[in-house]
Each structure stands twice: as structure tokens, then as C-alpha cells.
Design a protein around this motif. Structure first.
Motif, PDB file in Angstrom:
ATOM      1  N   SER A   1     100.944 -14.554   8.030  1.00  0.00           N
ATOM      2  CA  SER A   1      99.805 -13.761   8.513  1.00  0.00           C
ATOM      3  C   SER A   1      98.454 -14.426   8.223  1.00  0.00           C
ATOM      4  O   SER A   1      97.416 -13.932   8.650  1.00  0.00           O
TER       5      SER A   1
ATOM      6  N   GLU B   1      95.976 -20.537 -12.309  1.00  0.00           N
ATOM      7  CA  GLU B   1      96.276 -19.849 -13.576  1.00  0.00           C
ATOM      8  C   GLU B   1      97.439 -20.517 -14.312  1.00  0.00           C
ATOM      9  O   GLU B   1      98.453 -19.877 -14.587  1.00  0.00           O
TER      10      GLU B   1
ATOM     11  N   ALA C   1      90.052 -11.983   3.448  1.00  0.00           N
ATOM     12  CA  ALA C   1      90.155 -12.202   1.997  1.00  0.00           C
ATOM     13  C   ALA C   1      89.089 -13.163   1.489  1.00  0.00           C
ATOM     14  O   ALA C   1      88.709 -13.110   0.321  1.00  0.00           O
TER      15      ALA C   1
ATOM     16  N   HIS D   1      91.782 -16.445 -15.231  1.00  0.00           N
ATOM     17  CA  HIS D   1      91.288 -15.108 -15.549  1.00  0.00           C
ATOM     18  C   HIS D   1      90.545 -15.113 -16.869  1.00  0.00           C
ATOM     19  O   HIS D   1      89.904 -14.137 -17.239  1.00  0.00           O
TER      20      HIS D   1
ATOM     21  N   LYS E   1      92.873  -8.325   7.699  1.00  0.00           N
ATOM     22  CA  LYS E   1      92.114  -8.201   6.448  1.00  0.00           C
ATOM     23  C   LYS E   1      91.480  -9.531   6.056  1.00  0.00           C
ATOM     24  O   LYS E   1      92.164 -10.549   5.948  1.00  0.00           O
TER      25      LYS E   1
ATOM     26  N   PRO F   1      87.029 -11.197 -10.574  1.00  0.00           N
ATOM     27  CA  PRO F   1      87.989 -10.119 -10.794  1.00  0.00           C
ATOM     28  C   PRO F   1      89.228 -10.251  -9.920  1.00  0.00           C
ATOM     29  O   PRO F   1      89.203 -10.923  -8.886  1.00  0.00           O
ATOM     30  N   SER F   2      90.289  -9.613 -10.352  1.00  0.00           N
ATOM     31  CA  SER F   2      91.553  -9.644  -9.635  1.00  0.00           C
ATOM     32  C   SER F   2      91.355  -9.263  -8.167  1.00  0.00           C
ATOM     33  O   SER F   2      90.656  -8.291  -7.872  1.00  0.00           O
ATOM     34  N   GLY F   3      91.954 -10.042  -7.282  1.00  0.00           N
ATOM     35  CA  GLY F   3      91.890  -9.722  -5.858  1.00  0.00           C
ATOM     36  C   GLY F   3      90.644 -10.238  -5.155  1.00  0.00           C
ATOM     37  O   GLY F   3      90.450  -9.983  -3.965  1.00  0.00           O
ATOM     38  N   CYS F   4      89.795 -10.980  -5.863  1.00  0.00           N
ATOM     39  CA  CYS F   4      88.540 -11.447  -5.245  1.00  0.00           C
ATOM     40  C   CYS F   4      88.760 -12.640  -4.323  1.00  0.00           C
ATOM     41  O   CYS F   4      87.841 -13.064  -3.624  1.00  0.00           O
ATOM     42  N   GLY F   5      89.957 -13.234  -4.359  1.00  0.00           N
ATOM     43  CA  GLY F   5      90.261 -14.309  -3.414  1.00  0.00           C
ATOM     44  C   GLY F   5      90.338 -15.708  -4.013  1.00  0.00           C
ATOM     45  O   GLY F   5      90.439 -16.685  -3.278  1.00  0.00           O
ATOM     46  N   LYS F   6      90.337 -15.800  -5.345  1.00  0.00           N
ATOM     47  CA  LYS F   6      90.363 -17.121  -5.994  1.00  0.00           C
ATOM     48  C   LYS F   6      91.572 -17.944  -5.557  1.00  0.00           C
ATOM     49  O   LYS F   6      91.445 -19.100  -5.161  1.00  0.00           O
ATOM     50  N   SER F   7      92.757 -17.325  -5.666  1.00  0.00           N
ATOM     51  CA  SER F   7      93.990 -18.061  -5.323  1.00  0.00           C
ATOM     52  C   SER F   7      94.018 -18.384  -3.836  1.00  0.00           C
ATOM     53  O   SER F   7      94.411 -19.468  -3.428  1.00  0.00           O
ATOM     54  N   THR F   8      93.604 -17.419  -3.035  1.00  0.00           N
ATOM     55  CA  THR F   8      93.588 -17.629  -1.582  1.00  0.00           C
ATOM     56  C   THR F   8      92.721 -18.832  -1.241  1.00  0.00           C
ATOM     57  O   THR F   8      93.121 -19.710  -0.473  1.00  0.00           O
TER      58      THR F   8
HETATM   59  N1  LIG Z   1     100.229 -13.015   1.301  1.00  0.00           N
HETATM   60  C1  LIG Z   1      99.286 -12.080   1.419  1.00  0.00           C
HETATM   61  N2  LIG Z   1      99.322 -11.186   2.410  1.00  0.00           N
HETATM   62  C2  LIG Z   1      98.374 -10.234   2.535  1.00  0.00           C
HETATM   63  N3  LIG Z   1      97.311 -10.112   1.715  1.00  0.00           N
HETATM   64  C3  LIG Z   1      97.214 -10.983   0.707  1.00  0.00           C
HETATM   65  C4  LIG Z   1      98.190 -12.023   0.503  1.00  0.00           C
HETATM   66  N4  LIG Z   1      97.817 -12.737  -0.592  1.00  0.00           N
HETATM   67  C5  LIG Z   1      96.676 -12.186  -1.045  1.00  0.00           C
HETATM   68  N5  LIG Z   1      96.307 -11.144  -0.269  1.00  0.00           N
HETATM   69  C6  LIG Z   1      95.113 -10.300  -0.438  1.00  0.00           C
HETATM   70  O1  LIG Z   1      93.962 -11.132  -0.391  1.00  0.00           O
HETATM   71  C7  LIG Z   1      93.021 -10.726  -1.377  1.00  0.00           C
HETATM   72  C8  LIG Z   1      92.734 -11.883  -2.326  1.00  0.00           C
HETATM   73  O2  LIG Z   1      93.904 -12.140  -3.104  1.00  0.00           O
HETATM   74  P1  LIG Z   1      94.028 -13.370  -4.077  1.00  0.00           P
HETATM   75  O3  LIG Z   1      95.399 -13.354  -4.641  1.00  0.00           O
HETATM   76  O4  LIG Z   1      93.551 -14.578  -3.411  1.00  0.00           O
HETATM   77  O5  LIG Z   1      92.970 -12.961  -5.195  1.00  0.00           O
HETATM   78  P2  LIG Z   1      92.800 -13.487  -6.669  1.00  0.00           P
HETATM   79  O6  LIG Z   1      91.356 -13.435  -6.955  1.00  0.00           O
HETATM   80  O7  LIG Z   1      93.482 -14.789  -6.830  1.00  0.00           O
HETATM   81  O8  LIG Z   1      93.565 -12.356  -7.477  1.00  0.00           O
HETATM   82  P3  LIG Z   1      94.348 -12.447  -8.859  1.00  0.00           P
HETATM   83  O9  LIG Z   1      93.319 -12.888  -9.840  1.00  0.00           O
HETATM   84  O10 LIG Z   1      94.800 -11.024  -9.077  1.00  0.00           O
HETATM   85  O11 LIG Z   1      95.462 -13.417  -8.678  1.00  0.00           O
HETATM   86  C9  LIG Z   1      93.602  -9.511  -2.074  1.00  0.00           C
HETATM   87  O12 LIG Z   1      93.085  -8.367  -1.453  1.00  0.00           O
HETATM   88  C10 LIG Z   1      95.086  -9.632  -1.801  1.00  0.00           C
HETATM   89  O13 LIG Z   1      95.703  -8.392  -1.766  1.00  0.00           O
END
Ligand SMILES: Nc1ncnc2c1ncn2[C@@H]1O[C@H](COP(=O)(O)OP(=O)(O)OP(=O)(O)O)[C@@H](O)[C@H]1O
Length: 252
Positions: free
Chosen positions: A59, A174, A19, A205, A17, A38-45
Motif C-alpha cells: 500500500s 532502533e 505518513a 526512541h 493515509k 513520538p511513536s507513529g510520527c513516521g521515523k521508520s517510514t
Molecule cells: N505498513 C503500514 N501500513 C499502513 N500504515 C502504516 C504502515 N507502517 C506504518 N504505518 C503508519 O504510518 C505512520 C508512521 O509510522 P512509523 O512506523 O513510520 O512511525 P515511527 O515514528 O517509526 O513509530 P514508532 O516509533 O512507533 O516505530 C503511523 O501512523 C503508522 O500507523
């Protein structure tokens, strides 16, 4: 101005997947840069790629290039412990060590050999707690456990801990989401005071918070960097429709 951090064509995968999708962005020395989306857009990643915190996720795979002062942080010879001292991190949930307030701050300088004599260490602990805006509240109880502080104080202790090893960049994921409005205001004030001394990148957020604390904002959506620019422009005059939809609350 040469950027402090330069990310070029960065993608991140968790297994199959994707991210983060080919993101390039510069982090300037004297700024606060906010990541919104938005949530899940990848900011933290993406934030976590900047000090190789994703290395701890089995992974996760990162491609592209991230340069810190022109040096590739993913190069094979990079000392990751040293890197994370230079690029410190503050997490969503305050996570002090189950040790005294003093030890929380002294631990890093001690393992990095920044202060060995007790007096030097004492001075460094005081300076870090002062910079984190916590000294006056804790100076008479440095031996109390860090975990006995309030949530907001714990978060400032974590900031003091990051500061103590003399970082160049502080990543904040955050940092106020677990805090009440008063503790949040204190952290925001602190970010203002730390600006200029450290490059700061904050995931939030809260769009009002991004507008209050940052000079630059990056809007992420579905793993892509949609728009990046001066915070005032992003919030008042976004170029992209997806940014406009997000900041006007059309989705999120
Ligand atoms: N450890 C992980 N293993 C598998 N997928 C992950 C992992 N961490 C994040 N993801 C996926 O990667 C994508 C980005 O997640 P991430 O947490 O970076 O987003 P985000 O924008 O920071 O979200 P939020 O605002 O909800 O914290 C999401 O689809 C999430 O499910």
C-alpha cells in the motif's frame, strides 16, 4: 560538502493515509544522523524510503526525490538489490539468517560477486566481523548458527552482514530496543567506531542515545520534519516549541 543522500519534498502514503509530509533533508557522509520523535510520527517510514524498503509494503507510495550521490534511487532503471547493498539496513529485532555465523556474513559478498576465492571470502568475513566488534567472540565458532548467539551478538552479526557488502550508508531502525544496557553500550561504541567510514542514520526512541551517538538530529512530528540541526543545538537550544516539548518530555 555534497550530501551523501539528499531527500527533496518526500511524502509517503499508506493507501489514503499520509505518513510523511513533504520532508527534505540531507544525509552527510561523515556523520551519524539521529531521527527522533513520538511513536507513529513516521521515523521508520522515512528511514525506509532511503533504501526503498517501503517497496515491500504493497500500500506504500512515495513521492518526491531521493538522490544518492546525485542519482535518483526511485528512477526506473535502479537496481534495488544493488541499492540495498550500498544503503544497508539493521533492524530493531536482530534477524540473522538461520545459517552459520560465517555464512551470515559471506552470503552478501558471494551474491554480489565481491569475493569468489575462499581465501578472499575468509578475509572479508574476518574483516567484517572485526569491524562489527564481534570477531574475538566468534572466531572459534564460525560454523555455529548465528541464531545461537546472544541478542547483542546477533545484532553485531547483522551489522557485520551489512558491512560485508561494502555499503556507503547504514540505516539503523532502533537497533538497541531489543537489547539490554550492556549490549546497547557495545552497539553505541560500535557506531562511534563506524562513523566516518559509513554515513549512519539511526532511528531511536531514546533521546540520551541520540545525544550520545549522533552529530545531527532530526525531530519528526505527525509526519513532518519539525527541526533538523546539530545534536547539541537540538537538545540544548531547540528553535521550535514542538521540539522543546518533546525533549523535555511534555509529550511522547
Ligand atoms: N505498513 C503500514 N501500513 C499502513 N500504515 C502504516 C504502515 N507502517 C506504518 N504505518 C503508519 O504510518 C505512520 C508512521 O509510522 P512509523 O512506523 O513510520 O512511525 P515511527 O515514528 O517509526 O513509530 P514508532 O516509533 O512507533 O516505530 C503511523 O501512523 C503508522 O500507523
Amino acid at each position: 560538502m555534497t550530501p551523501k543522500i539528499s531527500a527533496r519534498d518526500v511524502s509517503v502514503f499508506y493507501g489514503a493515509k499520509q505518513a510523511i509530509d513533504h520532508v527534505s533533508i540531507d544525509v552527510d557522509q561523515d556523520n551519524v544522523l539521529a531521527f527522533i520523535g513520538p511513536s507513529g510520527c513516521g521515523k521508520s517510514t522515512f528511514l525506509r524510503t532511503l533504501n526503498r524498503m517501503n517497496d515491500t509494503v504493497a500500500s506504500a507510495r512515495v513521492s518526491g526525490e531521493i538522490l544518492l550521490d546525485g542519482e535518483d534511487i526511485y528512477a526506473s532503471g535502479m537496481d534495488v538489490v544493488q541499492l540495498r547493498a550500498r544503503v544497508g539496513m539493521v533492524f530493531q529485532k536482530p534477524n540473522p539468517f538461520p545459517k552459520s555465523i560465517y555464512e551470515n556474513v559471506a552470503y552478501g559478498p558471494r551474491i554480489h560477486g565481491l569475493a569468489t576465492a575462499r581465501a578472499d571470502l575468509d578475509a572479508l568475513v574476518e574483516q567484517s566481523l572485526r569491524r562489527a566488534g564481534l570477531w574475538d567472540e566468534v572466531k572459534d565458532r564460525l560454523t555455529d548458527s548465528g541464531t545461537a548467539l546472544s541478542g547483542g551478538q546477533q545484532q553485531r552479526l547483522c551489522i557485520a552482514r551489512a558491512i560485508a557488502v561494502d555499503p556507503e550508508v547504514i540505516l539503523m531502525d532502533e537497533p538497541c530496543s531489543a537489547l539490554d544496557p550492556i549490549a546497547t553500550a557495545k552497539i553505541e561504541e560500535l557506531i562511534h567506531e563506524l562513523k566516518g567510514r559509513y554515513a549512519i542514520v539511526i532511528v531511536t526512541h531514546n533521546m540520551q542515545q541520540a545525544a550520545r551517538v549522533s552529530q545531527q538530529t532530526a525531530f519528526f512530528h505527525l509526519g513532518q520534519l519539525v527541526e533538523f540541526g546539530r545534536t547539541g543545538d537540538i537538545f540544548t537550544n531547540p528553535r521550535e516549541e514542538r521540539t522543546r516539548d518533546y525533549i523535555t518530555g511534555r509529550y511522547g
